[in-house]
Design a protein around this motif. Structure first.
Motif, PDB file in Angstrom:
ATOM      1  N   TRP A 350     -34.936  17.498 -19.498  1.00 17.36           N
ATOM      2  CA  TRP A 350     -34.450  16.168 -19.094  1.00 17.36           C
ATOM      3  C   TRP A 350     -35.446  15.076 -19.448  1.00 17.36           C
ATOM      4  O   TRP A 350     -35.082  13.941 -19.723  1.00 17.36           O
ATOM      5  CB  TRP A 350     -34.088  16.126 -17.610  1.00 17.36           C
ATOM      6  CG  TRP A 350     -32.833  16.876 -17.289  1.00 17.36           C
ATOM      7  CD1 TRP A 350     -32.670  17.843 -16.349  1.00 17.36           C
ATOM      8  CD2 TRP A 350     -31.549  16.716 -17.914  1.00 17.36           C
ATOM      9  NE1 TRP A 350     -31.370  18.307 -16.340  1.00 17.36           N
ATOM     10  CE2 TRP A 350     -30.666  17.631 -17.300  1.00 17.36           C
ATOM     11  CE3 TRP A 350     -31.044  15.912 -18.934  1.00 17.36           C
ATOM     12  CZ2 TRP A 350     -29.318  17.757 -17.669  1.00 17.36           C
ATOM     13  CZ3 TRP A 350     -29.716  16.034 -19.297  1.00 17.36           C
ATOM     14  CH2 TRP A 350     -28.865  16.940 -18.677  1.00 17.36           C
ATOM     15  N   GLU A 354     -34.646  12.031 -22.389  1.00 22.47           N
ATOM     16  CA  GLU A 354     -34.724  10.594 -22.163  1.00 22.47           C
ATOM     17  C   GLU A 354     -35.849   9.958 -22.974  1.00 22.47           C
ATOM     18  O   GLU A 354     -35.647   8.990 -23.699  1.00 22.47           O
ATOM     19  CB  GLU A 354     -34.979  10.405 -20.657  1.00 22.47           C
ATOM     20  CG  GLU A 354     -35.285   9.026 -20.234  1.00 22.47           C
ATOM     21  CD  GLU A 354     -35.902   9.012 -18.828  1.00 22.47           C
ATOM     22  OE1 GLU A 354     -36.078   7.916 -18.319  1.00 22.47           O
ATOM     23  OE2 GLU A 354     -36.225  10.085 -18.280  1.00 22.47           O
ATOM     24  N   ASN A 435     -32.286  10.109 -13.678  1.00 21.18           N
ATOM     25  CA  ASN A 435     -32.771   9.944 -15.045  1.00 21.18           C
ATOM     26  C   ASN A 435     -32.732   8.449 -15.413  1.00 21.18           C
ATOM     27  O   ASN A 435     -31.667   7.843 -15.549  1.00 21.18           O
ATOM     28  CB  ASN A 435     -31.853  10.767 -15.971  1.00 21.18           C
ATOM     29  CG  ASN A 435     -32.377  10.843 -17.370  1.00 21.18           C
ATOM     30  OD1 ASN A 435     -32.655   9.822 -17.980  1.00 21.18           O
ATOM     31  ND2 ASN A 435     -32.497  12.049 -17.881  1.00 21.18           N
ATOM     32  N   GLY A 437     -33.385   6.819 -18.119  1.00 18.18           N
ATOM     33  CA  GLY A 437     -32.748   6.488 -19.401  1.00 18.18           C
ATOM     34  C   GLY A 437     -31.240   6.440 -19.252  1.00 18.18           C
ATOM     35  O   GLY A 437     -30.566   5.535 -19.784  1.00 18.18           O
TER      36      GLY A 437
END
Ligand code: ADP
Ligand code: XUL
Length: 518
Positions: A350, A354, A435, A437
Protein backbone atom coordinates in the motif's frame (compact mmCIF):
# COMPACT_ATOMS: atom_id res chain seq x y z
CA UNK A 1 -24.19 5.71 30.97
CA UNK A 2 -20.63 4.73 30.35
CA UNK A 3 -19.54 1.57 28.50
CA UNK A 4 -21.17 0.12 25.38
CA UNK A 5 -20.04 -2.60 22.98
CA UNK A 6 -20.33 -2.22 19.19
CA UNK A 7 -19.74 -5.23 16.91
CA UNK A 8 -19.38 -5.35 13.13
CA UNK A 9 -19.65 -8.54 11.10
CA UNK A 10 -18.24 -7.46 7.75
CA UNK A 11 -17.26 -9.46 4.67
CA UNK A 12 -13.74 -10.21 5.85
CA UNK A 13 -13.75 -9.80 9.62
CA UNK A 14 -15.66 -9.48 12.88
CA UNK A 15 -14.69 -6.40 14.89
CA UNK A 16 -15.52 -4.92 18.27
CA UNK A 17 -15.17 -1.52 19.90
CA UNK A 18 -15.92 -0.60 23.48
CA UNK A 19 -16.94 3.05 23.85
CA UNK A 20 -16.88 5.09 27.02
CA UNK A 21 -19.69 7.44 26.08
CA UNK A 22 -19.23 9.69 29.10
CA UNK A 23 -15.59 10.40 28.37
CA UNK A 24 -16.01 10.11 24.60
CA UNK A 25 -13.18 7.61 24.15
CA UNK A 26 -12.69 4.29 22.39
CA UNK A 27 -11.60 1.98 25.24
CA UNK A 28 -10.91 -1.12 23.15
CA UNK A 29 -10.77 -2.08 19.52
CA UNK A 30 -10.19 -5.63 18.31
CA UNK A 31 -10.85 -7.74 15.19
CA UNK A 32 -10.85 -11.36 14.13
CA UNK A 33 -10.05 -11.87 10.45
CA UNK A 34 -11.94 -14.78 8.86
CA UNK A 35 -9.19 -15.67 6.39
CA UNK A 36 -6.25 -15.42 8.81
CA UNK A 37 -7.73 -16.40 12.18
CA UNK A 38 -10.22 -19.02 10.96
CA UNK A 39 -8.28 -20.39 8.01
CA UNK A 40 -9.78 -23.89 8.50
CA UNK A 41 -12.94 -22.61 6.72
CA UNK A 42 -10.85 -22.02 3.56
CA UNK A 43 -12.58 -18.67 2.95
CA UNK A 44 -9.52 -16.38 2.77
CA UNK A 45 -11.59 -13.25 2.15
CA UNK A 46 -14.61 -14.35 4.15
CA UNK A 47 -16.48 -16.20 1.40
CA UNK A 48 -16.22 -19.33 -0.70
CA UNK A 49 -14.27 -18.45 -3.82
CA UNK A 50 -15.28 -21.57 -5.73
CA UNK A 51 -18.89 -20.48 -6.34
CA UNK A 52 -20.09 -20.72 -9.92
CA UNK A 53 -22.40 -18.60 -12.09
CA UNK A 54 -22.08 -15.59 -9.82
CA UNK A 55 -22.79 -17.43 -6.54
CA UNK A 56 -20.93 -16.04 -3.55
CA UNK A 57 -21.68 -17.69 -0.22
CA UNK A 58 -20.14 -17.65 3.27
CA UNK A 59 -20.22 -20.20 6.05
CA UNK A 60 -22.46 -18.95 8.90
CA UNK A 61 -20.69 -21.30 11.33
CA UNK A 62 -17.49 -19.32 10.66
CA UNK A 63 -19.31 -16.18 11.82
CA UNK A 64 -20.41 -17.93 15.03
CA UNK A 65 -16.91 -19.23 15.73
CA UNK A 66 -15.59 -15.70 15.11
CA UNK A 67 -17.93 -14.28 17.78
CA UNK A 68 -16.69 -16.74 20.43
CA UNK A 69 -13.07 -16.14 19.38
CA UNK A 70 -13.42 -12.35 19.44
CA UNK A 71 -14.97 -12.32 22.93
CA UNK A 72 -12.42 -14.86 24.21
CA UNK A 73 -9.54 -12.73 22.93
CA UNK A 74 -11.04 -9.55 24.43
CA UNK A 75 -11.48 -11.34 27.78
CA UNK A 76 -7.85 -12.52 27.63
CA UNK A 77 -6.92 -8.86 27.10
CA UNK A 78 -8.51 -8.11 30.50
CA UNK A 79 -11.71 -6.59 29.19
CA UNK A 80 -14.27 -6.69 31.97
CA UNK A 81 -17.58 -7.37 30.20
CA UNK A 82 -19.58 -6.92 33.41
CA UNK A 83 -19.35 -3.15 32.98
CA UNK A 84 -20.89 -3.10 29.48
CA UNK A 85 -24.38 -1.61 29.69
CA UNK A 86 -25.57 -2.17 26.12
CA UNK A 87 -24.51 -3.93 22.96
CA UNK A 88 -25.51 -3.52 19.33
CA UNK A 89 -23.99 -4.31 15.97
CA UNK A 90 -23.56 -3.84 12.28
CA UNK A 91 -23.70 -6.56 9.63
CA UNK A 92 -22.68 -6.73 5.99
CA UNK A 93 -25.93 -6.00 4.18
CA UNK A 94 -28.22 -8.33 2.21
CA UNK A 95 -26.63 -11.67 3.35
CA UNK A 96 -29.15 -14.18 4.73
CA UNK A 97 -29.14 -17.08 7.21
CA UNK A 98 -31.72 -19.89 7.00
CA UNK A 99 -32.80 -21.50 10.27
CA UNK A 100 -35.01 -24.42 11.21
CA UNK A 101 -37.96 -24.11 13.56
CA UNK A 102 -35.77 -25.28 16.48
CA UNK A 103 -33.65 -22.08 16.39
CA UNK A 104 -35.42 -20.33 19.26
CA UNK A 105 -35.42 -23.40 21.53
CA UNK A 106 -31.72 -23.98 20.91
CA UNK A 107 -30.98 -20.31 21.66
CA UNK A 108 -32.88 -20.53 24.92
CA UNK A 109 -31.05 -23.69 25.94
CA UNK A 110 -27.48 -22.60 25.07
CA UNK A 111 -24.91 -23.77 27.61
CA UNK A 112 -21.65 -22.00 28.41
CA UNK A 113 -19.95 -25.44 28.59
CA UNK A 114 -19.91 -25.57 24.81
CA UNK A 115 -19.59 -23.01 22.01
CA UNK A 116 -22.04 -21.32 19.64
CA UNK A 117 -20.93 -23.10 16.48
CA UNK A 118 -21.35 -26.60 17.96
CA UNK A 119 -24.71 -25.85 19.54
CA UNK A 120 -26.25 -24.00 16.60
CA UNK A 121 -24.94 -26.14 13.72
CA UNK A 122 -28.07 -28.26 13.78
CA UNK A 123 -30.33 -25.21 13.42
CA UNK A 124 -29.25 -24.38 9.87
CA UNK A 125 -31.67 -25.38 7.13
CA UNK A 126 -29.14 -24.11 4.57
CA UNK A 127 -25.44 -24.67 5.16
CA UNK A 128 -24.24 -21.55 3.44
CA UNK A 129 -25.33 -17.93 3.36
CA UNK A 130 -25.52 -15.98 0.10
CA UNK A 131 -23.82 -12.61 0.67
CA UNK A 132 -23.89 -9.19 -1.00
CA UNK A 133 -21.31 -10.20 -3.64
CA UNK A 134 -23.66 -12.81 -5.12
CA UNK A 135 -24.92 -11.88 -8.59
CA UNK A 136 -26.60 -15.17 -9.49
CA UNK A 137 -30.29 -14.20 -9.30
CA UNK A 138 -31.02 -12.22 -12.49
CA UNK A 139 -33.79 -14.65 -13.42
CA UNK A 140 -35.44 -14.33 -10.01
CA UNK A 141 -35.20 -10.53 -10.17
CA UNK A 142 -37.00 -10.53 -13.51
CA UNK A 143 -39.69 -12.88 -12.16
CA UNK A 144 -40.32 -10.76 -9.07
CA UNK A 145 -40.51 -7.57 -11.14
CA UNK A 146 -42.91 -9.16 -13.59
CA UNK A 147 -45.15 -10.51 -10.84
CA UNK A 148 -45.73 -7.10 -9.26
CA UNK A 149 -46.06 -5.10 -12.50
CA UNK A 150 -42.50 -4.11 -13.37
CA UNK A 151 -39.34 -2.80 -11.79
CA UNK A 152 -40.89 0.69 -11.36
CA UNK A 153 -43.34 -0.89 -8.94
CA UNK A 154 -40.62 -2.82 -7.07
CA UNK A 155 -38.62 0.41 -6.83
CA UNK A 156 -41.47 2.64 -5.71
CA UNK A 157 -42.43 0.13 -3.03
CA UNK A 158 -39.02 -1.02 -1.76
CA UNK A 159 -36.66 1.85 -2.75
CA UNK A 160 -34.70 -0.27 -5.25
CA UNK A 161 -35.41 -2.20 -8.44
CA UNK A 162 -35.11 -5.97 -7.98
CA UNK A 163 -31.38 -6.44 -7.34
CA UNK A 164 -29.40 -9.69 -7.58
CA UNK A 165 -27.69 -9.41 -4.18
CA UNK A 166 -30.83 -8.31 -2.30
CA UNK A 167 -32.35 -10.86 0.02
CA UNK A 168 -35.77 -11.29 -1.69
CA UNK A 169 -34.35 -12.56 -5.01
CA UNK A 170 -31.91 -14.75 -3.05
CA UNK A 171 -34.77 -16.26 -1.04
CA UNK A 172 -36.73 -16.90 -4.24
CA UNK A 173 -33.78 -18.77 -5.75
CA UNK A 174 -33.45 -20.94 -2.63
CA UNK A 175 -37.19 -21.66 -2.50
CA UNK A 176 -37.22 -22.62 -6.19
CA UNK A 177 -34.03 -24.69 -6.30
CA UNK A 178 -34.29 -26.42 -2.91
CA UNK A 179 -37.99 -26.43 -1.96
CA UNK A 180 -37.55 -29.09 0.75
CA UNK A 181 -34.95 -27.08 2.65
CA UNK A 182 -37.01 -23.91 2.15
CA UNK A 183 -40.02 -25.74 3.63
CA UNK A 184 -37.84 -26.80 6.57
CA UNK A 185 -36.84 -23.17 7.18
CA UNK A 186 -38.62 -21.60 10.15
CA UNK A 187 -36.90 -18.19 10.11
CA UNK A 188 -34.81 -16.26 7.61
CA UNK A 189 -32.48 -13.73 9.16
CA UNK A 190 -30.16 -11.12 7.75
CA UNK A 191 -26.55 -11.25 8.97
CA UNK A 192 -27.47 -8.35 11.28
CA UNK A 193 -30.62 -9.86 12.79
CA UNK A 194 -28.95 -13.30 13.05
CA UNK A 195 -26.19 -11.94 15.29
CA UNK A 196 -28.68 -9.78 17.20
CA UNK A 197 -30.77 -12.90 17.89
CA UNK A 198 -27.73 -14.82 19.13
CA UNK A 199 -26.94 -12.01 21.58
CA UNK A 200 -30.53 -11.64 22.77
CA UNK A 201 -31.06 -15.42 23.02
CA UNK A 202 -34.25 -15.23 20.92
CA UNK A 203 -35.34 -14.25 17.41
CA UNK A 204 -35.32 -10.46 17.12
CA UNK A 205 -36.51 -7.98 14.50
CA UNK A 206 -34.87 -6.77 11.31
CA UNK A 207 -34.28 -3.00 11.52
CA UNK A 208 -35.48 -0.49 8.91
CA UNK A 209 -31.91 0.23 7.77
CA UNK A 210 -31.02 -3.32 6.78
CA UNK A 211 -34.63 -4.27 5.95
CA UNK A 212 -34.44 -1.71 3.11
CA UNK A 213 -31.88 -3.94 1.35
CA UNK A 214 -34.21 -6.88 0.81
CA UNK A 215 -36.70 -5.84 -1.93
CA UNK A 216 -39.36 -6.89 0.59
CA UNK A 217 -39.99 -3.90 2.86
CA UNK A 218 -42.37 -1.12 1.82
CA UNK A 219 -40.76 2.26 2.44
CA UNK A 220 -44.06 4.04 2.97
CA UNK A 221 -45.04 2.10 6.10
CA UNK A 222 -41.67 0.45 6.90
CA UNK A 223 -43.25 -2.99 7.00
CA UNK A 224 -43.22 -6.13 4.85
CA UNK A 225 -45.07 -5.61 1.57
CA UNK A 226 -47.53 -8.43 0.92
CA UNK A 227 -47.27 -8.13 -2.91
CA UNK A 228 -43.47 -8.36 -2.78
CA UNK A 229 -43.64 -11.29 -0.34
CA UNK A 230 -46.10 -13.12 -2.60
CA UNK A 231 -43.94 -12.44 -5.67
CA UNK A 232 -40.89 -13.81 -3.86
CA UNK A 233 -41.78 -17.14 -2.27
CA UNK A 234 -44.69 -19.10 -0.83
CA UNK A 235 -45.28 -18.65 2.90
CA UNK A 236 -42.56 -16.04 3.25
CA UNK A 237 -44.49 -13.85 5.72
CA UNK A 238 -44.35 -16.68 8.25
CA UNK A 239 -40.58 -17.01 7.94
CA UNK A 240 -39.52 -13.40 8.44
CA UNK A 241 -39.02 -11.69 11.80
CA UNK A 242 -40.89 -8.38 12.21
CA UNK A 243 -39.47 -5.04 11.00
CA UNK A 244 -38.64 -2.53 13.74
CA UNK A 245 -37.01 0.88 14.27
CA UNK A 246 -33.23 0.58 14.55
CA UNK A 247 -33.08 1.82 18.14
CA UNK A 248 -35.41 -0.93 19.45
CA UNK A 249 -34.32 -2.75 22.58
CA UNK A 250 -34.39 -6.54 22.37
CA UNK A 251 -34.04 -7.37 26.06
CA UNK A 252 -31.14 -8.39 28.29
CA UNK A 253 -28.19 -10.28 26.84
CA UNK A 254 -28.52 -14.09 26.64
CA UNK A 255 -27.44 -16.05 29.72
CA UNK A 256 -24.82 -17.76 27.46
CA UNK A 257 -22.79 -14.52 27.36
CA UNK A 258 -23.38 -13.85 31.06
CA UNK A 259 -22.01 -17.26 32.08
CA UNK A 260 -19.27 -17.62 29.48
CA UNK A 261 -17.85 -14.10 29.29
CA UNK A 262 -19.11 -12.40 32.46
CA UNK A 263 -21.56 -9.92 30.91
CA UNK A 264 -23.98 -8.38 33.38
CA UNK A 265 -27.43 -10.02 33.25
CA UNK A 266 -28.82 -6.48 32.91
CA UNK A 267 -26.73 -5.64 29.81
CA UNK A 268 -29.30 -4.50 27.24
CA UNK A 269 -29.24 -5.67 23.61
CA UNK A 270 -30.30 -3.27 20.85
CA UNK A 271 -31.22 -4.69 17.44
CA UNK A 272 -28.50 -4.55 14.77
CA UNK A 273 -28.45 -2.70 11.47
CA UNK A 274 -26.54 -2.96 8.19
CA UNK A 275 -22.94 -1.82 7.91
CA UNK A 276 -23.73 1.17 5.70
CA UNK A 277 -26.57 2.46 7.92
CA UNK A 278 -24.28 2.01 10.96
CA UNK A 279 -21.50 3.82 9.15
CA UNK A 280 -23.89 6.72 8.47
CA UNK A 281 -24.28 7.04 12.25
CA UNK A 282 -20.58 6.53 12.97
CA UNK A 283 -19.58 9.22 10.46
CA UNK A 284 -21.88 11.74 12.15
CA UNK A 285 -23.98 11.91 8.98
CA UNK A 286 -27.38 10.94 10.42
CA UNK A 287 -28.90 14.30 9.41
CA UNK A 288 -29.10 15.29 5.71
CA UNK A 289 -26.22 17.40 4.37
CA UNK A 290 -23.16 15.13 4.57
CA UNK A 291 -22.02 12.74 1.86
CA UNK A 292 -20.00 9.71 2.96
CA UNK A 293 -17.80 7.52 0.76
CA UNK A 294 -16.79 4.20 2.28
CA UNK A 295 -13.86 2.33 0.73
CA UNK A 296 -14.21 -1.19 2.16
CA UNK A 297 -14.34 -4.49 0.30
CA UNK A 298 -17.01 -2.72 -1.76
CA UNK A 299 -17.03 1.05 -2.25
CA UNK A 300 -20.23 2.82 -1.28
CA UNK A 301 -21.48 6.41 -1.41
CA UNK A 302 -24.30 7.32 0.95
CA UNK A 303 -26.14 10.18 2.60
CA UNK A 304 -29.14 10.81 4.83
CA UNK A 305 -32.16 11.92 2.78
CA UNK A 306 -34.79 14.48 3.74
CA UNK A 307 -37.38 12.39 1.82
CA UNK A 308 -37.11 9.12 -0.10
CA UNK A 309 -35.97 9.68 -3.70
CA UNK A 310 -35.30 6.73 -5.98
CA UNK A 311 -32.67 6.42 -8.72
CA UNK A 312 -34.32 6.63 -12.18
CA UNK A 313 -31.43 4.57 -13.59
CA UNK A 314 -32.08 1.77 -11.11
CA UNK A 315 -28.59 1.60 -9.54
CA UNK A 316 -29.08 3.51 -6.27
CA UNK A 317 -31.06 2.40 -3.23
CA UNK A 318 -33.13 3.89 -0.44
CA UNK A 319 -32.81 2.34 3.04
CA UNK A 320 -34.17 3.35 6.43
CA UNK A 321 -31.88 5.75 8.29
CA UNK A 322 -31.19 4.24 11.75
CA UNK A 323 -31.77 7.70 13.23
CA UNK A 324 -35.22 7.89 11.56
CA UNK A 325 -36.13 8.90 7.99
CA UNK A 326 -34.22 7.56 5.00
CA UNK A 327 -30.76 7.24 3.47
CA UNK A 328 -29.58 6.75 -0.09
CA UNK A 329 -26.82 4.34 -1.05
CA UNK A 330 -24.91 3.48 -4.20
CA UNK A 331 -22.69 0.39 -4.13
CA UNK A 332 -19.67 -0.34 -6.35
CA UNK A 333 -18.55 -3.95 -6.09
CA UNK A 334 -15.08 -3.45 -7.61
CA UNK A 335 -13.71 -1.33 -4.78
CA UNK A 336 -10.78 -2.72 -2.78
CA UNK A 337 -11.06 -5.82 -4.92
CA UNK A 338 -9.85 -3.89 -7.99
CA UNK A 339 -7.26 -1.82 -6.10
CA UNK A 340 -5.84 -5.04 -4.65
CA UNK A 341 -5.74 -6.69 -8.08
CA UNK A 342 -3.53 -3.86 -9.42
CA UNK A 343 -1.42 -3.83 -6.25
CA UNK A 344 -0.76 -7.55 -6.65
CA UNK A 345 -0.20 -7.49 -10.41
CA UNK A 346 2.57 -4.89 -10.02
CA UNK A 347 3.92 -6.45 -6.79
CA UNK A 348 3.31 -3.30 -4.74
CA UNK A 349 2.39 -2.77 -1.10
CA UNK A 350 0.00 0.00 0.00
CA UNK A 351 2.91 2.32 0.64
CA UNK A 352 4.53 1.85 -2.75
CA UNK A 353 1.06 1.86 -4.39
CA UNK A 354 0.71 5.44 -3.23
CA UNK A 355 4.25 6.79 -2.92
CA UNK A 356 6.09 5.11 -5.80
CA UNK A 357 3.33 4.43 -8.31
CA UNK A 358 0.60 7.05 -7.96
CA UNK A 359 3.02 9.94 -7.54
CA UNK A 360 4.72 9.13 -10.89
CA UNK A 361 1.69 10.04 -13.00
CA UNK A 362 -0.26 13.28 -13.57
CA UNK A 363 -3.97 13.85 -12.93
CA UNK A 364 -5.85 12.68 -16.03
CA UNK A 365 -3.19 9.97 -16.64
CA UNK A 366 -2.53 11.32 -20.15
CA UNK A 367 -5.99 10.02 -21.07
CA UNK A 368 -5.18 6.41 -20.12
CA UNK A 369 -8.31 4.90 -18.61
CA UNK A 370 -9.57 1.54 -17.46
CA UNK A 371 -12.88 0.00 -16.42
CA UNK A 372 -11.86 -1.96 -13.33
CA UNK A 373 -14.61 -4.59 -13.39
CA UNK A 374 -12.64 -7.63 -12.20
CA UNK A 375 -15.94 -9.04 -10.89
CA UNK A 376 -19.41 -8.43 -12.38
CA UNK A 377 -20.15 -4.81 -11.38
CA UNK A 378 -23.20 -3.53 -9.53
CA UNK A 379 -22.97 0.16 -10.61
CA UNK A 380 -23.29 0.19 -13.55
CA UNK A 381 -24.80 -3.30 -13.84
CA UNK A 382 -22.27 -5.26 -15.92
CA UNK A 383 -22.35 -9.02 -15.76
CA UNK A 384 -19.10 -9.79 -17.53
CA UNK A 385 -15.82 -9.89 -15.66
CA UNK A 386 -12.34 -8.65 -16.43
CA UNK A 387 -10.89 -5.15 -16.62
CA UNK A 388 -10.99 -3.16 -19.87
CA UNK A 389 -8.14 -0.78 -20.75
CA UNK A 390 -8.56 2.24 -23.04
CA UNK A 391 -5.21 1.63 -24.75
CA UNK A 392 -3.19 -1.40 -25.92
CA UNK A 393 -0.11 0.30 -24.61
CA UNK A 394 1.56 -1.55 -21.68
CA UNK A 395 0.52 0.37 -18.54
CA UNK A 396 3.39 1.09 -16.14
CA UNK A 397 2.61 0.51 -12.46
CA UNK A 398 2.05 4.27 -12.03
CA UNK A 399 -0.35 4.40 -14.97
CA UNK A 400 -2.27 1.35 -13.78
CA UNK A 401 -2.61 2.62 -10.20
CA UNK A 402 -3.81 6.01 -11.39
CA UNK A 403 -6.15 4.44 -13.95
CA UNK A 404 -7.86 2.22 -11.37
CA UNK A 405 -8.35 5.08 -8.89
CA UNK A 406 -9.47 7.71 -11.39
CA UNK A 407 -11.90 5.34 -13.07
CA UNK A 408 -13.39 4.26 -9.73
CA UNK A 409 -14.06 7.80 -8.55
CA UNK A 410 -15.17 9.14 -11.95
CA UNK A 411 -17.60 6.20 -12.10
CA UNK A 412 -18.81 7.15 -8.63
CA UNK A 413 -19.28 10.78 -9.64
CA UNK A 414 -21.08 9.78 -12.84
CA UNK A 415 -23.53 7.55 -10.98
CA UNK A 416 -24.34 9.83 -8.04
CA UNK A 417 -25.84 12.72 -10.05
CA UNK A 418 -29.40 11.50 -9.40
CA UNK A 419 -29.05 12.30 -5.70
CA UNK A 420 -29.17 15.97 -6.67
CA UNK A 421 -26.70 16.76 -3.88
CA UNK A 422 -23.56 18.82 -4.47
CA UNK A 423 -21.46 17.97 -1.44
CA UNK A 424 -19.34 20.74 0.03
CA UNK A 425 -17.17 18.13 1.79
CA UNK A 426 -16.83 14.37 1.57
CA UNK A 427 -16.46 12.20 4.64
CA UNK A 428 -14.23 9.23 3.81
CA UNK A 429 -14.15 5.92 5.70
CA UNK A 430 -13.36 2.20 5.20
CA UNK A 431 -10.05 0.33 5.13
CA UNK A 432 -8.63 2.18 2.10
CA UNK A 433 -9.48 5.67 3.47
CA UNK A 434 -6.26 5.72 5.47
CA UNK A 435 -4.32 5.87 2.19
CA UNK A 436 -3.49 9.57 1.65
CA UNK A 437 -2.95 9.15 -2.09
CA UNK A 438 -6.38 7.56 -2.55
CA UNK A 439 -8.00 10.30 -0.42
CA UNK A 440 -6.31 12.94 -2.63
CA UNK A 441 -7.74 11.42 -5.83
CA UNK A 442 -11.22 11.46 -4.21
CA UNK A 443 -10.80 15.15 -3.29
CA UNK A 444 -9.61 16.04 -6.80
CA UNK A 445 -12.27 14.08 -8.69
CA UNK A 446 -15.14 15.50 -6.59
CA UNK A 447 -13.48 18.93 -6.21
CA UNK A 448 -14.16 19.21 -2.46
CA UNK A 449 -12.17 18.68 0.75
CA UNK A 450 -12.14 15.14 2.15
CA UNK A 451 -12.41 14.62 5.91
CA UNK A 452 -11.48 11.47 7.76
CA UNK A 453 -12.24 10.46 11.33
CA UNK A 454 -9.66 9.13 13.71
CA UNK A 455 -11.61 5.96 14.43
CA UNK A 456 -10.85 2.37 13.47
CA UNK A 457 -14.10 1.72 11.59
CA UNK A 458 -17.14 3.93 11.27
CA UNK A 459 -19.53 0.94 11.03
CA UNK A 460 -18.25 -0.52 14.31
CA UNK A 461 -18.24 2.87 16.05
CA UNK A 462 -21.72 3.52 14.65
CA UNK A 463 -22.87 0.19 16.13
CA UNK A 464 -21.54 1.26 19.54
CA UNK A 465 -23.21 4.67 19.22
CA UNK A 466 -26.48 2.94 18.31
CA UNK A 467 -26.19 0.79 21.44
CA UNK A 468 -25.97 3.97 23.53
CA UNK A 469 -28.72 5.67 21.52
CA UNK A 470 -30.96 2.64 22.09
CA UNK A 471 -30.53 3.18 25.83
CA UNK A 472 -31.66 6.78 25.46
CA UNK A 473 -28.41 8.71 24.92
CA UNK A 474 -28.61 11.75 22.66
CA UNK A 475 -27.29 11.06 19.15
CA UNK A 476 -26.01 14.62 18.60
CA UNK A 477 -24.02 14.35 21.80
CA UNK A 478 -22.60 10.97 20.73
CA UNK A 479 -21.70 12.42 17.30
CA UNK A 480 -19.90 15.35 18.90
CA UNK A 481 -17.80 12.89 20.90
CA UNK A 482 -17.08 10.12 18.39
CA UNK A 483 -17.61 11.47 14.87
CA UNK A 484 -15.32 14.48 14.73
CA UNK A 485 -13.05 14.77 11.67
CA UNK A 486 -9.47 14.35 12.85
CA UNK A 487 -7.36 17.47 12.45
CA UNK A 488 -4.48 16.88 10.07
CA UNK A 489 -6.33 14.15 8.17
CA UNK A 490 -8.30 16.52 5.90
CA UNK A 491 -7.20 16.49 2.27
CA UNK A 492 -7.79 19.66 0.21
CA UNK A 493 -8.54 19.41 -3.53
CA UNK A 494 -5.91 20.64 -5.99
CA UNK A 495 -7.75 23.17 -8.26
CA UNK A 496 -5.67 22.29 -11.34
CA UNK A 497 -6.45 18.59 -10.95
CA UNK A 498 -10.15 19.39 -10.36
CA UNK A 499 -10.30 21.24 -13.71
CA UNK A 500 -8.68 18.27 -15.42
CA UNK A 501 -11.28 15.89 -13.94
CA UNK A 502 -14.20 18.16 -14.90
CA UNK A 503 -13.02 17.87 -18.49
CA UNK A 504 -12.17 14.19 -18.13
CA UNK A 505 -15.59 13.10 -16.83
CA UNK A 506 -17.39 13.22 -20.24
CA UNK A 507 -14.50 11.25 -21.80
CA UNK A 508 -14.79 8.61 -19.10
CA UNK A 509 -18.57 8.40 -19.55
CA UNK A 510 -18.11 8.01 -23.32
CA UNK A 511 -15.53 5.23 -22.82
CA UNK A 512 -17.89 3.42 -20.44
CA UNK A 513 -20.84 3.78 -22.83
CA UNK A 514 -18.73 2.59 -25.77
CA UNK A 515 -17.78 -0.58 -23.89
CA UNK A 516 -21.06 -1.33 -22.17
CA UNK A 517 -24.45 0.08 -22.99
CA UNK A 518 -26.23 -0.35 -19.68
P1 ADP B 1 -14.92 -4.56 5.01
O1 ADP B 1 -15.55 -3.79 6.15
O2 ADP B 1 -15.71 -4.54 3.76
O3 ADP B 1 -14.45 -5.94 5.38
P2 ADP B 1 -12.72 -2.68 5.39
O4 ADP B 1 -13.41 -1.36 5.47
O5 ADP B 1 -12.16 -3.26 6.64
O6 ADP B 1 -13.60 -3.76 4.63
O7 ADP B 1 -11.54 -2.53 4.32
C1 ADP B 1 -10.72 -3.60 4.01
C2 ADP B 1 -9.94 -3.30 2.76
O8 ADP B 1 -9.19 -2.07 2.91
C3 ADP B 1 -8.90 -4.35 2.44
O9 ADP B 1 -9.46 -5.33 1.60
C4 ADP B 1 -7.78 -3.56 1.74
O10 ADP B 1 -7.88 -3.74 0.35
C5 ADP B 1 -8.09 -2.10 2.04
N1 ADP B 1 -6.96 -1.41 2.67
C6 ADP B 1 -6.47 -1.57 3.92
N2 ADP B 1 -5.42 -0.73 4.13
C7 ADP B 1 -5.24 -0.01 2.99
C8 ADP B 1 -4.34 1.02 2.55
N3 ADP B 1 -3.38 1.50 3.35
N4 ADP B 1 -4.48 1.51 1.31
C9 ADP B 1 -5.46 1.05 0.48
N5 ADP B 1 -6.33 0.07 0.83
C10 ADP B 1 -6.23 -0.45 2.06
C1 XUL C 1 -24.46 -2.35 0.08
C2 XUL C 1 -23.60 -3.55 -0.15
C3 XUL C 1 -22.27 -3.65 0.56
C4 XUL C 1 -22.39 -4.56 1.76
C5 XUL C 1 -21.03 -5.04 2.24
O1 XUL C 1 -25.62 -2.39 -0.67
O2 XUL C 1 -23.96 -4.46 -0.85
O3 XUL C 1 -21.77 -2.39 0.91
O4 XUL C 1 -23.13 -3.95 2.80
O5 XUL C 1 -20.38 -4.28 3.07
Amino acid sequence: MSLVLGLDSSTQSLSAVILDTEKGIVMANHSVNFGEDLSHYSQPHGYDETGERGEVHSNPLMWLEALDLLLTQLAEGNIDFSKIEAVSGSGQQHGSVYLKANFNDVLEGLTAQSDLKTQLANCLSRFSSPIWMDSSTSEECAEIAQAVGGNEVVCSKSGSVAVERFTGPQIRKFAETDPDSYAETGTIHLVSSFFASILAGKTVAIDHGDGGGMNLMNLSNLDWDQDLLDATAIGLAGKLPPCAPSNSKSGPISHYFVKKYGFSPTCETIIWSGDNPCSLIGMGAASPGKVVISLGTSDTLFAAMPAPKTDPNGFGHVFGNPAGGYMSLICFKNGSLAREAIKEKYELNWNSFEKDALSQTPAGNNDLMMLPFYEPEITPAIDTEGPVFSSDHHYSSGEAVRAVLESQFLNMRAHSDWLGVSPSRIYLTGGASENDGIAQVVANVFGVPVDRLDVPSSATIGAGMRAAHGLGEDLDDLESKFSKPKEGLTVEPDPTACDIYNEFLPKFKAFLAEQFTS
